[in-house]
Design an enzyme around this catalytic site. Structure first.
Site, mmCIF file in Angstrom:
data_model
loop_
_atom_site.group_PDB
_atom_site.id
_atom_site.type_symbol
_atom_site.label_atom_id
_atom_site.label_comp_id
_atom_site.label_asym_id
_atom_site.label_seq_id
_atom_site.Cartn_x
_atom_site.Cartn_y
_atom_site.Cartn_z
ATOM 1 N N MET A 23 0.777 -1.207 0.128
ATOM 2 C CA MET A 23 0.069 0.119 -0.021
ATOM 3 C C MET A 23 0.782 1.086 -0.183
ATOM 4 O O MET A 23 1.600 1.422 0.731
ATOM 5 C CB MET A 23 -0.999 0.111 1.166
ATOM 6 C CG MET A 23 -2.094 -1.251 1.126
ATOM 7 S SD MET A 23 -2.931 -0.908 2.591
ATOM 8 C CE MET A 23 -1.896 -1.440 4.104
ATOM 9 N N GLN A 98 8.511 -4.507 -2.679
ATOM 10 C CA GLN A 98 7.477 -4.567 -3.851
ATOM 11 C C GLN A 98 8.433 -3.664 -4.975
ATOM 12 O O GLN A 98 8.520 -2.506 -4.718
ATOM 13 C CB GLN A 98 6.113 -4.040 -3.911
ATOM 14 C CG GLN A 98 5.643 -4.284 -5.273
ATOM 15 C CD GLN A 98 4.147 -3.723 -5.240
ATOM 16 O OE1 GLN A 98 3.706 -2.533 -5.067
ATOM 17 N NE2 GLN A 98 3.086 -4.586 -5.336
ATOM 18 N N TYR A 177 0.719 -0.343 -14.292
ATOM 19 C CA TYR A 177 2.146 0.337 -14.448
ATOM 20 C C TYR A 177 2.888 -0.623 -15.640
ATOM 21 O O TYR A 177 2.492 -1.203 -16.399
ATOM 22 C CB TYR A 177 2.670 0.016 -13.134
ATOM 23 C CG TYR A 177 1.746 0.853 -12.017
ATOM 24 C CD1 TYR A 177 1.794 2.136 -12.322
ATOM 25 C CD2 TYR A 177 1.152 0.167 -10.979
ATOM 26 C CE1 TYR A 177 0.828 2.970 -11.506
ATOM 27 C CE2 TYR A 177 0.477 0.917 -10.266
ATOM 28 C CZ TYR A 177 0.324 2.256 -10.357
ATOM 29 O OH TYR A 177 -0.425 3.194 -9.324
ATOM 30 N N ARG A 224 3.535 -9.912 -8.895
ATOM 31 C CA ARG A 224 1.794 -9.483 -9.121
ATOM 32 C C ARG A 224 1.127 -9.075 -10.258
ATOM 33 O O ARG A 224 1.873 -8.051 -11.134
ATOM 34 C CB ARG A 224 1.798 -8.019 -7.920
ATOM 35 C CG ARG A 224 0.396 -7.864 -7.330
ATOM 36 C CD ARG A 224 0.446 -6.651 -6.459
ATOM 37 N NE ARG A 224 -0.743 -6.549 -5.530
ATOM 38 C CZ ARG A 224 -1.115 -5.660 -5.112
ATOM 39 N NH1 ARG A 224 -0.657 -4.255 -5.670
ATOM 40 N NH2 ARG A 224 -2.271 -5.483 -4.261
#
Length: 364
Positions: A23, A98, A177, A224
């Site tokens: 997040m 990440q 992205y 992901r």
């Protein structure tokens, strides 16, 4: 409760099946990209999660998508993140970094540069910059040599992450992205070896995975994805074919896990779970935060091995404990999710199990 059971996968072992989803919080130094000094406390407070996935960290200044997002490029970045990983490990937790390149979802008002992308296709809508919401700009198409440089940037950031004490890295291939921009037909209009056919559109993501695996080993690498997710103006008309072939290629590696964002509209888990023999982390995307009951259903149905919870972890740093006790869950206001302000960051308390307070809280 299945969510509280230990999980032992081929490449990753966790004390429970609850992950803290990545997040963006926007608390890093906007000039340097160095995480805020309180970031270590923030993640350590949430170390009871079976796995923490950090907020997205940029692997190159051009890939920074908004104010206050941290990087993992310099020695100063790595040292700040080392304080985070040490704090999490001291609390018995596990944390993956990440790794993120926003591609065209960037802005000169944030990076000082023209955004880069697979093709010069401008994103519809607006983007948040240091000056507030502003119009997007047309990105510059990456040259073939530049694509290779971005692959190396991912690999270098992965190496720095592990050196800084992260237990592994998650490649951000979701939410419109850069990695997903190469996969999607509306953002990838190239006619070279990185575009056109499905196989060509898979080339860049697969090169990134291969390069990162070479640097840190497959057991420390995750990916992901968000098949069919229209976020940031992504259109995937042939998404089932694209992601089915992507998973077929990825099966050569024993990755730490595959992280799948699913929505009621895409139902990605239903067709991807049978194709993925390894560990699968599910992240449900909907208006309301994922509930404990929804997580239990995902584990019980076999659609996921681990479930990622996002917004609930903001206001409930001890979420696994609250699930175990069936305790009340706090809610955070949206206006504290992002930004340089420090209220709404580390000031949410753990649950107080005092019976009198519990009863009072339950009645309110």
């Amino acid at each position: 409760m299945r969510l509280l059971e230990a999980f032992r996968g081929t490449a990753i072992q966790l004390p429970n099946r609850i992950a803290m989803a990545p997040m963006t919080r926007g608390r890093a130094d906007d000039t340097t990209g160095v995480p805020h000094p309180m970031t270590a406390e923030y993640y350590a407070q949430r170390a009871s999660a079976g796995l923490i996935v950090s907020e997205g960290v940029w692997i190159d200044q051009a890939g920074k998508s908004g104010p206050g997002i941290p990087g993992l490029v310099t020695a100063q970045h790595a040292e700040a993140w080392r304080q985070v990983t040490e704090a999490v490990h001291e609390k018995g937790g596990r944390i993956f970094a990440q790794l993120w390149h926003a591609g065209r979802v960037a802005h000169p008002g944030v990076t000082g540069r023209t955004p880069v992308a697979p093709s010069a296709v401008r994103q519809a809508g607006r983007i948040f910059s240091a000056e507030g919401w502003t119009d997007t700009v047309e990105p510059r198409a990456l040259g073939e040599e530049e694509v290779g440089e971005v692959v190396r940037d991912f690999a270098g950031a992965a190496r720095r992450a592990v050196e800084a004490g992260f237990d592994g890295v998650e490649l951000h291939g979701a939410n419109g992205y850069l990695i997903q921009q190469f996969l999607a037909g509306n953002t990838n209009r190239r006619e070279d070896r990185y575009g056109g056919s499905v196989a060509a559109r898979l080339a860049f993501p697969l090169e990134v995975v291969a390069a990162v695996v070479e640097q840190v080993g497959a057991a420390k690498v995750a990916l992901r994805i968000s098949p069919g997710n229209p976020e940031n103006d992504i259109v995937e008309d042939d998404g089932k074919e694209v992601y089915s072939r992507l998973l077929a290629e990825l099966r050569r590696y024993e990755l730490a896990y595959l992280h799948v964002i699913d929505t009621p509209d895409t139902e990605a888990l239903s067709y991807l779970r049978p194709l993925w023999p390894g560990t699968l982390v599910a992240n449900l995307r909907s208006e309301e935060p994922t509930s404990r009951e929804e997580g239990e259903l995902l584990i019980g149905s076999g659609l996921a091995d681990v479930v990622a919870f996002g917004r609930l972890f903001i206001a409930n740093p001890d979420l696994p404990t609250r699930f175990a006790l069936d305790a009340p869950l706090a809610r955070a206001d949206h206006d504290v999710y992002y930004g340089a302000r420090l209220d709404g960051y580390t000031d949410f308390p753990a649950f107080d199990p005092d019976p009198a307070k519990f009863a009072c809280s339950a009645r309110s």
